[in-house]
Motif scaffolding. Structure first.
Motif, PDB file in Angstrom:
ATOM      1  N   MET A   1      -7.708  -8.824   7.142  1.00 44.23           N
ATOM      2  CA  MET A   1      -6.482  -9.537   7.510  1.00 44.23           C
ATOM      3  C   MET A   1      -5.252  -9.048   6.741  1.00 44.23           C
ATOM      4  N   VAL A   2      -5.453  -8.318   5.653  1.00 39.81           N
ATOM      5  CA  VAL A   2      -4.305  -7.771   4.918  1.00 39.81           C
ATOM      6  C   VAL A   2      -3.614  -6.734   5.799  1.00 39.81           C
ATOM      7  N   PRO A   3      -2.314  -6.880   6.054  1.00 43.05           N
ATOM      8  CA  PRO A   3      -1.628  -5.889   6.892  1.00 43.05           C
ATOM      9  C   PRO A   3      -1.833  -4.469   6.374  1.00 43.05           C
ATOM     10  N   GLY A   4      -2.157  -3.554   7.283  1.00 41.84           N
ATOM     11  CA  GLY A   4      -2.452  -2.187   6.893  1.00 41.84           C
ATOM     12  C   GLY A   4      -1.309  -1.510   6.172  1.00 41.84           C
ATOM     13  N   GLU A   5      -0.069  -1.816   6.575  1.00 40.86           N
ATOM     14  CA  GLU A   5       1.063  -1.181   5.921  1.00 40.86           C
ATOM     15  C   GLU A   5       1.209  -1.654   4.479  1.00 40.86           C
ATOM     16  N   VAL A   6       0.784  -2.888   4.189  1.00 39.56           N
ATOM     17  CA  VAL A   6       0.816  -3.395   2.821  1.00 39.56           C
ATOM     18  C   VAL A   6      -0.161  -2.611   1.949  1.00 39.56           C
ATOM     19  N   THR A   7      -1.392  -2.465   2.444  1.00 34.46           N
ATOM     20  CA  THR A   7      -2.401  -1.714   1.692  1.00 34.46           C
ATOM     21  C   THR A   7      -1.952  -0.275   1.475  1.00 34.46           C
ATOM     22  N   ALA A   8      -1.414   0.353   2.522  1.00 36.66           N
ATOM     23  CA  ALA A   8      -0.979   1.745   2.414  1.00 36.66           C
ATOM     24  C   ALA A   8       0.145   1.890   1.397  1.00 36.66           C
ATOM     25  N   ARG A   9       1.095   0.966   1.396  1.00 42.05           N
ATOM     26  CA  ARG A   9       2.220   1.050   0.462  1.00 42.05           C
ATOM     27  C   ARG A   9       1.747   0.876  -0.983  1.00 42.05           C
ATOM     28  N   VAL A  10       0.863  -0.081  -1.210  1.00 43.71           N
ATOM     29  CA  VAL A  10       0.348  -0.316  -2.557  1.00 43.71           C
ATOM     30  C   VAL A  10      -0.427   0.902  -3.060  1.00 43.71           C
ATOM     31  N   LEU A  11      -1.272   1.476  -2.191  1.00 45.10           N
ATOM     32  CA  LEU A  11      -2.094   2.595  -2.628  1.00 45.10           C
ATOM     33  C   LEU A  11      -1.282   3.877  -2.808  1.00 45.10           C
ATOM     34  N   ARG A  12      -0.194   4.024  -2.061  1.00 41.10           N
ATOM     35  CA  ARG A  12       0.687   5.175  -2.295  1.00 41.10           C
ATOM     36  C   ARG A  12       1.295   5.087  -3.700  1.00 41.10           C
ATOM     37  N   GLU A  13       1.728   3.892  -4.089  1.00 35.19           N
ATOM     38  CA  GLU A  13       2.282   3.707  -5.421  1.00 35.19           C
ATOM     39  C   GLU A  13       1.187   3.854  -6.485  1.00 35.19           C
ATOM     40  N   PHE A  14      -0.021   3.378  -6.166  1.00 39.94           N
ATOM     41  CA  PHE A  14      -1.141   3.492  -7.104  1.00 39.94           C
ATOM     42  C   PHE A  14      -1.429   4.958  -7.420  1.00 39.94           C
ATOM     43  N   ARG A  15      -1.433   5.788  -6.387  1.00 34.97           N
ATOM     44  CA  ARG A  15      -1.715   7.211  -6.596  1.00 34.97           C
ATOM     45  C   ARG A  15      -0.680   7.850  -7.493  1.00 34.97           C
ATOM     46  N   SER A  16       0.562   7.421  -7.352  1.00 39.99           N
ATOM     47  CA  SER A  16       1.622   7.968  -8.189  1.00 39.99           C
ATOM     48  C   SER A  16       1.506   7.473  -9.633  1.00 39.99           C
ATOM     49  N   MET A  17       1.139   6.200  -9.802  1.00 38.18           N
ATOM     50  CA  MET A  17       1.055   5.606 -11.125  1.00 38.18           C
ATOM     51  C   MET A  17      -0.188   6.047 -11.881  1.00 38.18           C
ATOM     52  N   PHE A  18      -1.313   6.220 -11.164  1.00 46.85           N
ATOM     53  CA  PHE A  18      -2.589   6.504 -11.813  1.00 46.85           C
ATOM     54  C   PHE A  18      -3.267   7.707 -11.138  1.00 46.85           C
ATOM     55  N   PRO A  19      -2.702   8.892 -11.300  1.00 47.80           N
ATOM     56  CA  PRO A  19      -3.239  10.068 -10.593  1.00 47.80           C
ATOM     57  C   PRO A  19      -4.639  10.465 -11.037  1.00 47.80           C
ATOM     58  N   THR A  20      -5.075  10.017 -12.220  1.00 45.37           N
ATOM     59  CA  THR A  20      -6.399  10.417 -12.701  1.00 45.37           C
ATOM     60  C   THR A  20      -7.493   9.433 -12.325  1.00 45.37           C
ATOM     61  N   VAL A  21      -7.137   8.289 -11.726  1.00 42.05           N
ATOM     62  CA  VAL A  21      -8.131   7.263 -11.389  1.00 42.05           C
ATOM     63  C   VAL A  21      -8.634   7.490  -9.964  1.00 42.05           C
ATOM     64  N   ALA A  22      -9.932   7.717  -9.833  1.00 46.39           N
ATOM     65  CA  ALA A  22     -10.534   7.857  -8.506  1.00 46.39           C
ATOM     66  C   ALA A  22     -10.658   6.474  -7.869  1.00 46.39           C
ATOM     67  N   LEU A  23     -10.332   6.374  -6.589  1.00 42.93           N
ATOM     68  CA  LEU A  23     -10.360   5.087  -5.905  1.00 42.93           C
ATOM     69  C   LEU A  23     -11.260   5.144  -4.678  1.00 42.93           C
TER      70      LEU A  23
END
Length: 296
Positions: free
Chosen positions: A106-128
């Motif tokens: 139920m979480v809007p897909g664009e919300v998840t995509a936006r959060v994970l784009r920022e996550f990749r930038s903030m934590f480039p060494t963390v595998a998700l």
């Protein structure tokens, strides 16, 4: 001819000379003497049995064909070594090496995509690792150890093994095709029971047998919200959907929001959920805050 193995330091010298354009520039960048840079290149050439740079007749060394051919591999090795060092430093600093995330469908897909784009930038060494599940399957992923953090809905049964924080909500609205009988004005109480209702069902055993916002005894149970959306667009049945997922369809008239007396729509509350025997690390805590901000 036996080919030797150049050291990581020699590869870095090779890359520095190519990027700086001169042995002197590479020496200044690496804090070395020019003679040390020249010696490093000569040693690497001897090990590989090739000439990397043309030096005679020019003050600026030029890559040979062999040097150009080996450059991408040298850069790839150095990049991987940098990534290894960065991840090791992160581990020493307490940052997770990996995060398993399970998100409610139920979480809007664009919300998840936006959060994970920022996550990749903030934590480039963390595998998700990302999973998208519905209803009790979110909690099942956490209890089974497949995921570290869940963004789940209100229908998950309370468990003494899980911790939760409410972080937001999404509006669910009843929709159907404009040609559907329930799309007309003046629907009476109980009429929705006479028509096929599409229901999202749980793929886990945690909430098995429980019904959520079900009005009609005529129902199809679907384990995929995307399939439910597609059936509604084809004029098959009616059902509740997250407003962001059907907003464009309502705006273009592909679907209509139903005015049912029972008011089956509701606010679907999201919580961040994790096992009580674990403690969210820095990147996991960042994800909780990011989803909270995105779901306001």
């Amino acid at each position: 001819m036996k080919i030797g193995e150049p050291s990581l330091d020699q590869l870095r010298i090779f890359l520095a000379v190519e990027e700086e354009g001169t042995f002197g520039g590479a020496a200044r960048r690496m804090g070395r003497a020019v003679s040390a840079i020249s010696y490093g290149i000569a040693q690497m050439e001897q090990m590989l049995g090739v000439t990397l740079f043309l030096r005679e007749g020019s003050r600026k060394p030029e890559l040979t064909d062999a040097g150009r051919g080996l450059l991408p591999e040298a850069r790839a090795v150095a990049d991987r070594a940098d990534a290894l060092i960065a991840k090791t430093r992160s581990l020493h600093a307490g940052l997770e090496s990996e995060v398993g995330l399970v998100v409610d469908v139920m979480v809007p897909g664009e919300v998840t995509a936006r959060v994970l784009r920022e996550f990749r930038s903030m934590f480039p060494t963390v595998a998700l690792t990302l999973r998208v599940e519905g209803l009790g399957a979110v909690a099942a992923c956490l209890l089974g150890g497949e995921s570290h953090l869940g963004i789940g809905g209100p229908v998950i049964a309370d468990s003494p093994d899980l911790e939760r924080q409410v972080i937001g909500q999404v509006e669910l609205v009843p929709v159907a095709s404009p040609a559907h009988p329930l799309a007309r004005a003046g629907i009476k109480t109980g009429e929705s029971r006479e028509h096929l209702q599409l229901i999202l069902t749980d793929r886990s055993s945690l909430t098995e047998g429980r019904e959520f916002s079900v009005l009609s005894p005529l129902s199809w149970r679907l384990g995929d919200l995307g399939a439910k959306h597609a059936l509604l667009r084809e004029g098959i049945g009616w059902g509740n959907m997250p407003r962001p997922m059907v907003a464009a369809d309502i705006a273009t008239g592909i679907l209509v929001e139903l005015e049912l007396p029972e008011k089956p729509g509701a606010n679907y509350t999201f919580s961040a959920i994790w096992r009580r025997d674990t403690r969210p690390g820095p990147s996991t805590s960042w994800l909780i805050d990011a989803f909270r901000n995105a779901l306001k």
